[in-house]
Design a protein around this motif. Sequence first.
Motif, PDB file in Angstrom:
ATOM      1  N   THR A  85      44.646  -5.733 -32.813  1.00 55.55           N
ATOM      2  CA  THR A  85      43.640  -5.049 -33.637  1.00 55.55           C
ATOM      3  C   THR A  85      43.356  -3.657 -33.109  1.00 55.55           C
ATOM      4  O   THR A  85      43.218  -2.697 -33.887  1.00 55.55           O
ATOM      5  CB  THR A  85      42.349  -5.875 -33.677  1.00 55.55           C
ATOM      6  N   GLN A  86      43.263  -3.510 -31.788  1.00 55.30           N
ATOM      7  CA  GLN A  86      43.034  -2.186 -31.204  1.00 55.30           C
ATOM      8  C   GLN A  86      44.221  -1.261 -31.461  1.00 55.30           C
ATOM      9  O   GLN A  86      44.042  -0.080 -31.785  1.00 55.30           O
ATOM     10  CB  GLN A  86      42.792  -2.316 -29.700  1.00 55.30           C
ATOM     11  N   LEU A  87      45.422  -1.795 -31.297  1.00 54.80           N
ATOM     12  CA  LEU A  87      46.618  -0.991 -31.545  1.00 54.80           C
ATOM     13  C   LEU A  87      46.625  -0.482 -32.983  1.00 54.80           C
ATOM     14  O   LEU A  87      46.927   0.701 -33.237  1.00 54.80           O
ATOM     15  CB  LEU A  87      47.862  -1.828 -31.260  1.00 54.80           C
ATOM     16  N   LEU A  88      46.292  -1.336 -33.930  1.00 57.76           N
ATOM     17  CA  LEU A  88      46.257  -0.934 -35.330  1.00 57.76           C
ATOM     18  C   LEU A  88      45.243   0.183 -35.553  1.00 57.76           C
ATOM     19  O   LEU A  88      45.522   1.149 -36.271  1.00 57.76           O
ATOM     20  CB  LEU A  88      45.917  -2.144 -36.205  1.00 57.76           C
TER      21      LEU A  88
ATOM     22  N   LEU B 268      51.740 -10.270 -31.948  1.00 55.86           N
ATOM     23  CA  LEU B 268      51.952  -8.921 -32.464  1.00 55.86           C
ATOM     24  C   LEU B 268      52.979  -9.003 -33.580  1.00 55.86           C
ATOM     25  O   LEU B 268      54.144  -9.339 -33.350  1.00 55.86           O
ATOM     26  CB  LEU B 268      52.455  -7.998 -31.347  1.00 55.86           C
ATOM     27  N   GLU B 269      52.543  -8.707 -34.801  1.00 54.37           N
ATOM     28  CA  GLU B 269      53.435  -8.790 -35.946  1.00 54.37           C
ATOM     29  C   GLU B 269      54.532  -7.737 -35.839  1.00 54.37           C
ATOM     30  O   GLU B 269      54.315  -6.625 -35.362  1.00 54.37           O
ATOM     31  CB  GLU B 269      52.646  -8.628 -37.239  1.00 54.37           C
ATOM     32  N   ALA B 270      55.720  -8.123 -36.302  1.00 50.34           N
ATOM     33  CA  ALA B 270      56.889  -7.260 -36.159  1.00 50.34           C
ATOM     34  C   ALA B 270      56.674  -5.899 -36.817  1.00 50.34           C
ATOM     35  O   ALA B 270      57.087  -4.863 -36.281  1.00 50.34           O
ATOM     36  CB  ALA B 270      58.111  -7.957 -36.754  1.00 50.34           C
ATOM     37  N   GLY B 271      56.016  -5.884 -37.967  1.00 50.03           N
ATOM     38  CA  GLY B 271      55.793  -4.620 -38.651  1.00 50.03           C
ATOM     39  C   GLY B 271      54.887  -3.691 -37.873  1.00 50.03           C
ATOM     40  O   GLY B 271      55.122  -2.478 -37.826  1.00 50.03           O
ATOM     41  N   LEU B 272      53.848  -4.243 -37.247  1.00 53.90           N
ATOM     42  CA  LEU B 272      52.938  -3.425 -36.460  1.00 53.90           C
ATOM     43  C   LEU B 272      53.644  -2.897 -35.217  1.00 53.90           C
ATOM     44  O   LEU B 272      53.473  -1.735 -34.840  1.00 53.90           O
ATOM     45  CB  LEU B 272      51.699  -4.235 -36.072  1.00 53.90           C
ATOM     46  N   ARG B 273      54.446  -3.739 -34.585  1.00 54.78           N
ATOM     47  CA  ARG B 273      55.189  -3.268 -33.417  1.00 54.78           C
ATOM     48  C   ARG B 273      56.148  -2.149 -33.809  1.00 54.78           C
ATOM     49  O   ARG B 273      56.238  -1.130 -33.116  1.00 54.78           O
ATOM     50  CB  ARG B 273      55.968  -4.411 -32.771  1.00 54.78           C
TER      51      ARG B 273
ATOM     52  N   ARG C 294      55.956  -0.096 -36.237  1.00 59.80           N
ATOM     53  CA  ARG C 294      55.182   1.106 -36.542  1.00 59.80           C
ATOM     54  C   ARG C 294      54.759   1.819 -35.266  1.00 59.80           C
ATOM     55  O   ARG C 294      54.823   3.056 -35.176  1.00 59.80           O
ATOM     56  CB  ARG C 294      53.960   0.722 -37.376  1.00 59.80           C
ATOM     57  N   ALA C 295      54.322   1.062 -34.257  1.00 57.92           N
ATOM     58  CA  ALA C 295      53.893   1.656 -32.993  1.00 57.92           C
ATOM     59  C   ALA C 295      55.062   2.295 -32.264  1.00 57.92           C
ATOM     60  O   ALA C 295      54.942   3.411 -31.716  1.00 57.92           O
ATOM     61  CB  ALA C 295      53.232   0.591 -32.119  1.00 57.92           C
ATOM     62  N   VAL C 296      56.199   1.616 -32.241  1.00 56.09           N
ATOM     63  CA  VAL C 296      57.377   2.160 -31.567  1.00 56.09           C
ATOM     64  C   VAL C 296      57.845   3.429 -32.268  1.00 56.09           C
ATOM     65  O   VAL C 296      58.201   4.427 -31.623  1.00 56.09           O
ATOM     66  CB  VAL C 296      58.495   1.105 -31.516  1.00 56.09           C
ATOM     67  N   GLU C 297      57.838   3.408 -33.584  1.00 56.28           N
ATOM     68  CA  GLU C 297      58.240   4.589 -34.348  1.00 56.28           C
ATOM     69  C   GLU C 297      57.316   5.771 -34.067  1.00 56.28           C
ATOM     70  O   GLU C 297      57.741   6.930 -34.066  1.00 56.28           O
ATOM     71  CB  GLU C 297      58.238   4.260 -35.841  1.00 56.28           C
ATOM     72  N   ALA C 298      56.034   5.456 -33.775  1.00 60.99           N
ATOM     73  CA  ALA C 298      55.068   6.517 -33.471  1.00 60.99           C
ATOM     74  C   ALA C 298      55.214   7.035 -32.036  1.00 60.99           C
ATOM     75  O   ALA C 298      54.541   7.999 -31.672  1.00 60.99           O
ATOM     76  CB  ALA C 298      53.650   6.006 -33.684  1.00 60.99           C
ATOM     77  N   GLY C 299      56.057   6.389 -31.228  1.00 59.40           N
ATOM     78  CA  GLY C 299      56.298   6.879 -29.873  1.00 59.40           C
ATOM     79  C   GLY C 299      55.631   6.091 -28.772  1.00 59.40           C
ATOM     80  O   GLY C 299      55.645   6.518 -27.611  1.00 59.40           O
ATOM     81  N   ALA C 300      55.064   4.921 -29.092  1.00 64.32           N
ATOM     82  CA  ALA C 300      54.403   4.100 -28.075  1.00 64.32           C
ATOM     83  C   ALA C 300      55.409   3.177 -27.397  1.00 64.32           C
ATOM     84  O   ALA C 300      56.318   2.656 -28.043  1.00 64.32           O
ATOM     85  CB  ALA C 300      53.283   3.267 -28.700  1.00 64.32           C
ATOM     86  N   ARG C 301      55.246   2.979 -26.092  1.00 62.64           N
ATOM     87  CA  ARG C 301      56.119   2.094 -25.317  1.00 62.64           C
ATOM     88  C   ARG C 301      55.449   0.719 -25.237  1.00 62.64           C
ATOM     89  O   ARG C 301      54.664   0.445 -24.334  1.00 62.64           O
ATOM     90  CB  ARG C 301      56.362   2.682 -23.930  1.00 62.64           C
ATOM     91  N   ILE C 302      55.761  -0.128 -26.196  1.00 61.89           N
ATOM     92  CA  ILE C 302      55.082  -1.409 -26.376  1.00 61.89           C
ATOM     93  C   ILE C 302      55.770  -2.507 -25.576  1.00 61.89           C
ATOM     94  O   ILE C 302      56.999  -2.624 -25.591  1.00 61.89           O
ATOM     95  CB  ILE C 302      55.041  -1.792 -27.864  1.00 61.89           C
ATOM     96  N   VAL C 303      54.969  -3.314 -24.892  1.00 60.97           N
ATOM     97  CA  VAL C 303      55.459  -4.496 -24.188  1.00 60.97           C
ATOM     98  C   VAL C 303      54.591  -5.671 -24.636  1.00 60.97           C
ATOM     99  O   VAL C 303      53.383  -5.679 -24.375  1.00 60.97           O
ATOM    100  CB  VAL C 303      55.372  -4.343 -22.657  1.00 60.97           C
ATOM    101  N   THR C 304      55.180  -6.643 -25.327  1.00 59.27           N
ATOM    102  CA  THR C 304      54.403  -7.805 -25.749  1.00 59.27           C
ATOM    103  C   THR C 304      54.258  -8.780 -24.586  1.00 59.27           C
ATOM    104  O   THR C 304      55.175  -8.940 -23.772  1.00 59.27           O
ATOM    105  CB  THR C 304      55.066  -8.534 -26.931  1.00 59.27           C
ATOM    106  N   THR C 305      53.105  -9.413 -24.494  1.00 55.88           N
ATOM    107  CA  THR C 305      52.850 -10.341 -23.398  1.00 55.88           C
ATOM    108  C   THR C 305      52.434 -11.695 -23.948  1.00 55.88           C
ATOM    109  O   THR C 305      51.806 -11.787 -24.999  1.00 55.88           O
ATOM    110  CB  THR C 305      51.752  -9.817 -22.458  1.00 55.88           C
ATOM    111  N   TYR C 306      52.790 -12.734 -23.186  1.00 56.55           N
ATOM    112  CA  TYR C 306      52.395 -14.098 -23.539  1.00 56.55           C
ATOM    113  C   TYR C 306      51.893 -14.791 -22.278  1.00 56.55           C
ATOM    114  O   TYR C 306      52.539 -14.741 -21.217  1.00 56.55           O
ATOM    115  CB  TYR C 306      53.563 -14.873 -24.129  1.00 56.55           C
ATOM    116  N   GLY C 307      50.742 -15.410 -22.402  1.00 59.16           N
ATOM    117  CA  GLY C 307      50.149 -16.142 -21.296  1.00 59.16           C
ATOM    118  C   GLY C 307      48.727 -16.510 -21.657  1.00 59.16           C
ATOM    119  O   GLY C 307      48.271 -16.288 -22.778  1.00 59.16           O
ATOM    120  N   MET C 308      48.001 -17.051 -20.717  1.00 53.16           N
ATOM    121  CA  MET C 308      46.637 -17.495 -20.963  1.00 53.16           C
ATOM    122  C   MET C 308      45.882 -17.501 -19.646  1.00 53.16           C
ATOM    123  O   MET C 308      46.449 -17.199 -18.585  1.00 53.16           O
ATOM    124  CB  MET C 308      46.615 -18.866 -21.627  1.00 53.16           C
TER     125      MET C 308
END
Length: 383
Positions: free
Chosen positions: A149-152, A178-183, A185-199
Amino acid sequence: MTPTVAVRVDGSPERVAALGSALADALDGGPAVLPLGPDAPEPDVAAGPGTAVVIATSGSTGEPKLVGLSAAAIRASAAATAARLGGPARWLLALPAEHVAGINVIARALLAGAPPVVQDLHAGFRPDDFAAACAELGDGRRYTSLVPTQLLRVLDGDGPALDALRGFDAVLVGGAALEAGLRARAVEAGARIVTTYGMSETCGGCVYDGVPLDGVVVDLDPDGRVLLGGPTLAGGYLGRPDETAAAFADGRFRTGDLGRWADGRLEILGRADDVIITGGEKIAPAAVERVLAAQPGVRATCVVGVPDPEWGQAVAAVVVRDGTDGGWAEPLRAAVRAELGRAAVPRRMLEVAEIPVRGIGKPDRSAVTQLVTRGGDDLHSSG
């Protein structure tokens, strides 16, 4: 037993600084620290020997539990993260500090040699405040952690916030899928995105972009349930020996998530409890969500099962869209039918302004179910 110091935080840099001081002490062998939100009740709890941090789970199912994390687990998580991302860096804290992801940012920053720069969240997350906080990081490597939500909001805000996002060497995104479309979009905008999984039970994110961090072990049980192990594992739940024994066994934590390996990477299919059984068919909501989110004009979506007298459960979806054109529901249903089959097609669809969330940004599926149930004239039902 180890004494526990409760530190109440409210999103302000001043309270985060107090938490950081208590955390530094705990990592050096002092009393365990329990971060609490402004309205959270303060439990009467004493941690076990070696516990440095006590974290309340987000309570996705049932009552939140108190998780005990050792200093060794927190240090192992920080070291593995730095190794995966390319070395130590300055950190920006833009998450609530009472959650495990927030406490991790503070710990990683302290262990890298400097406290985090803190975005003031007292009035909520605002892209302009994000940009202003980023300006305080100075030169050198920089990391931050966000929820989708913050990334969006940063991407929608464009301008200074988006420029600031581009300046990070890594932007960890977790807390919810993280939905594929949002990722994209972020990568296309120049952000270096790393998805994380854990709890909380694994000291936060322990699988990055589908690959376990160094030392982390990932197994799948015969039903596809994800099992996690390694040096970042929690000691268990405070005051709940039976639940600890059930969830932590043979050096593994039994998650509530279903997963599979795809091209050598862990893919999370969703929570086992969220599986929809409609007409005898098992449907994973996450699979339907991925198809819907990939369609033009869809910004976000959440899929749930709702009671149905004929099918037992019906697949239902709420959708956040870009456009105002009519006739949007049938093309989305057709896309799901083509990729996943007829049983997975949402029989009920509702357009909403935003997806209800809880905690750190996870979709609130109970609220979504209520929205769909009372959708009224906006509900598109299929026959």
